[in-house]
Design an enzyme around this catalytic site. Sequence first.
Site, PDB file in Angstrom:
ATOM      1  N   LYS A 328       0.836  -1.204   0.000  1.00 40.75           N
ATOM      2  CA  LYS A 328       0.000   0.000   0.000  1.00 40.75           C
ATOM      3  C   LYS A 328       0.869   1.252   0.000  1.00 40.75           C
ATOM      4  CE  LYS A 328      -2.950   0.557   3.570  1.00 40.75           C
ATOM      5  NZ  LYS A 328      -2.862   1.865   4.239  1.00 40.75           N
ATOM      6  N   SER A 329       1.873   1.292   0.863  1.00 43.54           N
ATOM      7  CA  SER A 329       2.709   2.491   0.946  1.00 43.54           C
ATOM      8  C   SER A 329       3.391   2.781  -0.388  1.00 43.54           C
ATOM      9  CB  SER A 329       3.792   2.302   2.006  1.00 43.54           C
ATOM     10  OG  SER A 329       3.209   2.195   3.272  1.00 43.54           O
ATOM     11  N   ARG A 333       2.897   5.970  -3.226  1.00 44.63           N
ATOM     12  CA  ARG A 333       4.048   6.796  -3.627  1.00 44.63           C
ATOM     13  C   ARG A 333       4.322   6.684  -5.127  1.00 44.63           C
ATOM     14  NH1 ARG A 333       4.161   5.577   1.682  1.00 44.63           N
ATOM     15  NH2 ARG A 333       5.420   6.786   3.157  1.00 44.63           N
ATOM     16  N   GLY A 401      -5.281   7.740   5.443  1.00 46.26           N
ATOM     17  CA  GLY A 401      -4.420   8.704   6.135  1.00 46.26           C
ATOM     18  C   GLY A 401      -3.159   8.988   5.343  1.00 46.26           C
ATOM     19  N   ARG A 429      -8.883  11.819  12.468  1.00 46.00           N
ATOM     20  CA  ARG A 429      -7.458  11.570  12.710  1.00 46.00           C
ATOM     21  C   ARG A 429      -6.651  12.874  12.778  1.00 46.00           C
ATOM     22  NH1 ARG A 429      -5.539   6.576   9.257  1.00 46.00           N
ATOM     23  NH2 ARG A 429      -3.814   6.754  10.732  1.00 46.00           N
ATOM     24  N   SER A 474       7.007   8.596  12.632  1.00 47.48           N
ATOM     25  CA  SER A 474       5.947   8.499  11.632  1.00 47.48           C
ATOM     26  C   SER A 474       6.499   8.699  10.233  1.00 47.48           C
ATOM     27  CB  SER A 474       4.867   9.552  11.900  1.00 47.48           C
ATOM     28  OG  SER A 474       4.059   9.694  10.745  1.00 47.48           O
ATOM     29  N   GLN A 476       4.696   8.848   7.654  1.00 46.29           N
ATOM     30  CA  GLN A 476       3.815   9.768   6.919  1.00 46.29           C
ATOM     31  C   GLN A 476       4.261  11.211   7.125  1.00 46.29           C
ATOM     32  OE1 GLN A 476      -0.183   8.796   8.143  1.00 46.29           O
ATOM     33  NE2 GLN A 476      -0.203   6.891   6.949  1.00 46.29           N
ATOM     34  N   ASP A 622       1.776  -1.475  11.639  1.00 43.33           N
ATOM     35  CA  ASP A 622       0.455  -1.860  11.115  1.00 43.33           C
ATOM     36  C   ASP A 622       0.119  -3.320  11.407  1.00 43.33           C
ATOM     37  OD1 ASP A 622       0.052   0.672  10.118  1.00 43.33           O
ATOM     38  OD2 ASP A 622       0.835   0.187   8.134  1.00 43.33           O
ATOM     39  N   ARG A 698      -7.794  -3.685   9.387  1.00 42.86           N
ATOM     40  CA  ARG A 698      -6.861  -4.633   9.989  1.00 42.86           C
ATOM     41  C   ARG A 698      -7.453  -5.337  11.220  1.00 42.86           C
ATOM     42  NH1 ARG A 698      -2.707  -3.727   6.588  1.00 42.86           N
ATOM     43  NH2 ARG A 698      -2.097  -1.562   6.210  1.00 42.86           N
TER      44      ARG A 698
END
Length: 743
Positions: A328-329, A333, A401, A429, A474, A476, A622, A698
């Site tokens: 996913k990450s 990107r 997020g 969030r 983080s 992110q 995660d 999750r």
Amino acid sequence: MGTVKIGRLLVVGIGLIGGSLALALKAAGACREVIGVARRQRTCEQALELGVVDRAVTDLGAILPQLEPGDVVFIAVPTLAVEQVFVALREGLPAGVTVTDGASVKGNVVAAAEKVWGGVPEFLVPGHPIAGSEKSGVSAARDDLYAAHRIILTPLENTGSEHLRRIVEMWQATGAEVLSMPVREHDEVLAATSHLPHVIAYGLVDTLAHDAENENIFRYAAGGFRDFTRIASSDPVMWRDIMLANREAILRAIDLYSTNLASLRGAIAAGDGEHLMGIFTRAKAARDHFTKMLARRAYTENMQAQEVTYIAQPGGKVSGKLRVPGDKSMSHRSIMLGSLADGITEVEGFLEGEDALATLQAFRDMGVVIEGPVDGRVVIHGVGPRGLKAPPGPLYLGNSGTSMRLLAGLLAGQDFDVTLTGDESLSKRPMNRVAEPLRQMGAEIETGPEGRPPLLIKGGRKLRGIDYRLPMASAQVKSCVLLAGLYAEGETSTVEPAPTRDHTERMLAGFGYQVQRDGARATLRGGGGLTGTKIDVPADISSATFFMVAAAISPGSDVLLEHVGINPTRDGAIHILRLMGADIELLNPREVGGEPVADIRVRYAPLKGIRIPEEQVPLAIDEFPALFIAAACAEGETVLTGAEELRVKESDRIQAMADGLRILGIGAEPTADGIVIRGAGEGAVFGGGTVDSLGDHRIAMSFAVASLRASDTIRILHCANVATSFPNFAELAGKTGLRLQVV
Ligand code: S3P
């Protein structure tokens, strides 16, 4: 038989629309009697023969005195004929009777009522069923025409509440969903979505039928022609009336379309394939989205409204080879950097989950041409760092997020304003963690109350590089600051308190953008360019973890997870499971596009409780919901500390997991920054029950895995969001041996 909702139904105009309401109410037992009124005796006879009405007459005026309070008159004649019916009603309608209609244009019906009565009477509830068919006449009437369709009512301020309630209940009895809307808005929306397509379909068929030189043309017309022009078989009188009744709104829609058609023409004339791809890919995405909406599998702003429940039968083991979806990450990107690059970027293994698709849609909305995804393949036509365009409206990022925080950085240096919004979970969030460093760089950002979304990012601000020490581990936040740094003057650095995933740094390097790394510090200099590249996204270790845990807890299991990304900033779950005693082998380790990848084999072995090393926390951030299930099966206590970040994920994952584990009978004590779990131990099973995933993907998947060691069924509520990261989870789970049912 259902309950009676209204007295008699008097249908004026017994065709497809009126006849179908009559049949539906009869089938539902929702009215006492149906009386039909038609202009022609033959229609009356036909309606009687078909059982659509109980009685039928040709004289409306003569039947009106027989009506009583609680009865309903439904006017289903062509739009321009409604006024004449009103005139007859004015003369003879008894008090207490409710009148409604099904005309496709509401402004015109309201105007007719004002003309006839000098104002819209309180017993008139204008309405429009959004259902129909190219077929017309009473013989086409069906009792299910309205089931699962929408009915738009356009009540006015003085509409009587009793009358409105009666009409709402009447339509609900047909199985329809009833909405309400102002008259003007209804007519604008319908002009665009219904009336314009009819204009075009009639116009196209007429052009081909009438003006084409080859009269055999229809012989060669295939599916495309058929699908596109079905509605040109509709009733001409009805559609003539609609065009005349909704004139102004339809003209506006036609003008807008003409401009677009002229631009398409221009692109074809100029051989501008890029422009055509832009229009076609955007249109395809919109149409695909609509298809999903029709199938009620939608990714829409009210996705929460659809309910998915997992029913996991107890026991079993897992085995086989499987490849879980792309990371996913990295998928996020790849779209972001591919869009900002010069040239084409080809991505394989892209995660077709809702989160990554939200990022993809955002860039399409900012004018980037993106082909696909088809089987994980995406082709991005980069526009260069300064090539994004202002989106037509707020960018809706769903549950994601990562999309919101990374986009905030990337958009802070653009020259247009943009608003970022999300679903209910994302809207709760924290966003100050990105807004604050961006403001230090010179960005202007407004958040909602308490630093929550939506984010309003002002364009045209000059950014300057900063040296930013992250208050929390983080990726992110780090990525957000580095992406803003691409647009900042001078150098931008981030220093992280503990290693976090470094996909941004690695992928920037893959696009030819220099990032210096020095321990915890990453530095880049603004103003450079990116060059389009090829990206092979490996399988997501976060998704693989559910099957690693599944194999680790169920005796007899043996799974091989193929082509999984094992970047050292992401492999905490492997370390933690090994510390617990899991049997994990990494096979065929290799490097793919700058990222380490391996096949992971996991076989059952008894687990023991451990104190989880704090330095592993960001590397497995995660994976904790799944790891908690491993802990629940282990011998002895597992203690997690230093993981307060888990409280601000898609849900408060510490609380959500503790609540669920306790329902299954497992001792779980949440703490401020972690949890203590008392495992059931080898050979032991725990109970079943109903747990709430709180819409967190999750949490949902973790409890599905838990069923392997349960003694009874586990029902897991609110699982629709599994589609954000792992759309084929249930399918793969079933193939490998979990007994999971999706309802
Ligand atoms: C992500 C970073 C992590 C992780 C998220 C994806 C990323 O969030 O939980 O699922 O792609 O950068 P934090 O940066 O909030 O830890």
